[in-house]
Design a protein around this motif. Structure first.
Motif, short mmCIF file in Angstrom:
data_model
loop_
_atom_site.label_atom_id
_atom_site.label_comp_id
_atom_site.label_asym_id
_atom_site.label_seq_id
_atom_site.Cartn_x
_atom_site.Cartn_y
_atom_site.Cartn_z
N GLY A 226 -58.94 -24.24 4.55
CA GLY A 226 -58.93 -23.78 5.94
C GLY A 226 -58.01 -24.60 6.81
O GLY A 226 -57.50 -25.66 6.41
N ARG A 227 -57.80 -24.12 8.03
CA ARG A 227 -56.91 -24.78 8.96
C ARG A 227 -57.61 -25.96 9.64
O ARG A 227 -58.84 -26.00 9.71
CB ARG A 227 -56.41 -23.79 10.01
N GLN B 33 -60.31 -25.27 12.45
CA GLN B 33 -61.40 -24.35 12.15
C GLN B 33 -62.64 -25.10 11.66
O GLN B 33 -62.53 -25.97 10.78
CB GLN B 33 -60.99 -23.32 11.10
#
Length: 452
Positions: A396-397, A400
């Protein structure tokens, strides 16, 4: 690099996964016995963890409130405790994601050998400097204790800090540091906790009996003060325990993330309650006059404070071996490719203790040691490295979910570390080692016997 990366019983380390398999076999043989052993290991781990957190750093927490202001200081103390709790669990999560069973191997798997070297330096530096501060505290506190013995004056050998540090090293800290199994220190850690609670009670009693007789300084109850960042460094020093995390995690029977989270929450919460009570009681007694070592504020003829000095000195002596475990592990990981033999174990331990003792004999200003170690070592170990490892391993980023929290902690960590080091260099704490406070000469203040 050593094959083992944490210390357990016998002559070799046992990996956490193997411990879990052993626990499963025990459960098949005797579920009740396995359950009792699991609970016992969690209790022992909690004692070791709390003892690791509450070391010499707690003595500087009243001074941290003096730096930050009482209300803001309490907010920062709670924030540091919450971040500590979160980052410890994050650390073990990262270890599980990477299949690592030590702080060093986790960082090496995520940032390579350069990251491993940086961590090794920090992980060695923090407990090593902490041991120096423990010896300084021992010399400060026990010399005043011995001077209350009839016939022991300022010129007596028992009033000489160098002799007292050497005596405590040979009789207590060195023998305890020679243990290879961290679980054997569980009873010692329990003793240290009892002593710390005794000290807390003494400081609270003196807040009620001595505090009203000392006029508060100007702006004593100000919400916030400009040098609050330095206070965060002292608080970080008081709460850092990440260097012991994998050691204590590995000592659990059937180590799991759920068990570790419970141990972490219990340990950090207990440490926060004790630390906050100690900090508030100490600061409200002396307000703006609060020093880096709170026991330096009490008068020499204060018998209750003298008993507190004795308890704290003994508590510090029992905490020293936990830090020695970590420094020895870092050295063995860097310089050998196998488990240490008994002779090597003894030699490395004696070298660590000897160097720490030598430096503590040469330097006696505790406050500067706490601030520098907090900003330089504790802050990156708490805020930056665990979060960086988790971000590197998680999907994920960065903005996030849980990744966003880790990213914020990294930014905060760099800000606290850089600003704290600059402020400590520009505005170092005054070291009033051994100076009797002016209010001790006030005939209206009775410190030997509490008012009836």
């Amino acid at each position: 690099m050593c094959e083992s990366s944490h210390i357990t019983s016998g002559s070799s380390s046992v990996m956490a996964q193997q411990q879990g398999n052993d626990g499963e076999r025990d459960a098949l043989i005797s579920p009740q016995k396995a359950s009792r052993e699991s609970i016992s290991s969690m209790i022992t781990a909690s004692f070791n963890f709390i003892n690791s957190i509450i070391g010499s750093g707690i003595i500087g927490l009243p001074y941290a409130l003096n730096q930050a202001g009482l209300p803001l200081g309490l907010v920062l103390l709670i924030a540091v405790a919450c971040i500590t709790d979160y980052s410890i669990v994050l650390l073990i999560k990262g270890g599980n994601l990477s299949g690592s069973n030590s702080y060093q191997s986790l960082v090496q798997s995520t940032f390579g050998f350069p990251g491993y070297l940086i961590l090794s330096v920090l992980q060695f530096l923090y407990p090593f400097i902490a041991m120096i501060s423990y010896n300084i505290t021992t010399g400060d506190t026990l010399t005043k204790v011995f001077q209350r013995i009839p016939g022991v004056g300022p010129d007596h050998i028992l009033a000489e800090r160098h002799f007292v540090i050497l005596l405590s090293t040979f009789l207590f800290t060195l023998p305890l540091s020679l243990y290879r199994n961290i679980e054997k220190l569980g009873k010692v850690s329990f003793l240290s906790m009892v002593l710390t609670l005794t000290i807390l009670i003494i400081v609270m009693i003196r807040a009620a009996t001595l505090g009203p007789q000392i006029l508060p300084t100007e702006n004593a109850w100000t919400f916030a003060k400009w040098n609050a960042i330095q206070a965060v460094g002292v608080m970080s020093f008081a709460f850092i325990c990440h260097h012991n995390s994998f050691l204590i995690y590995g000592s659990l029977k059937e180590p799991t993330l759920a068990k570790w989270s419970r141990v972490t929450h219990i340990s950090v919460t207990s440490a926060l309650i004790i630390s906050a009570a100690f900090a508030v009681a100490g600061y409200t007694t002396f307000t703006g006059r609060t020093q880096g070592d709170i026991f330096e504020n009490y008068c020499r003829d204060d018998n209750l404070a003298t008993f507190g000095r004795f308890c704290f000195g003994l508590s510090i002596i029992t905490t020293f071996p936990l830090e020695c475990f970590v420094t020895r592990e870092v050295i063995s990981n860097l310089v050998c490719s196998r488990n240490l033999s008994n002779a090597e174990h003894v030699a490395v331990t004696m070298l660590i203790v000897a160097v720490c003792t030598s430096l503590s004999l040469a330097y006696d200003c505790l406050g500067v040691v706490l601030e520098l170690n907090g900003a330089l070592s504790a802050t990156p170990l708490i805020f930056i490295i665990p979060s960086g490892c988790f971000l590197r391993l998680s999907s994920g980023r960065w903005f996030q979910g849980e990744n966003l929290i880790a990213s914020i902690l990294i930014i905060i960590g760099f800000f606290v570390m850089i600003t704290g080091l600059i402020l400590t260099a520009l505005y170092p704490q005054d070291c009033s080692h051994g100076v009797e406070m002016f209010y001790c000469a006030d005939a209206n203040i009775s410190v030997t016997v509490p008012p009836q």
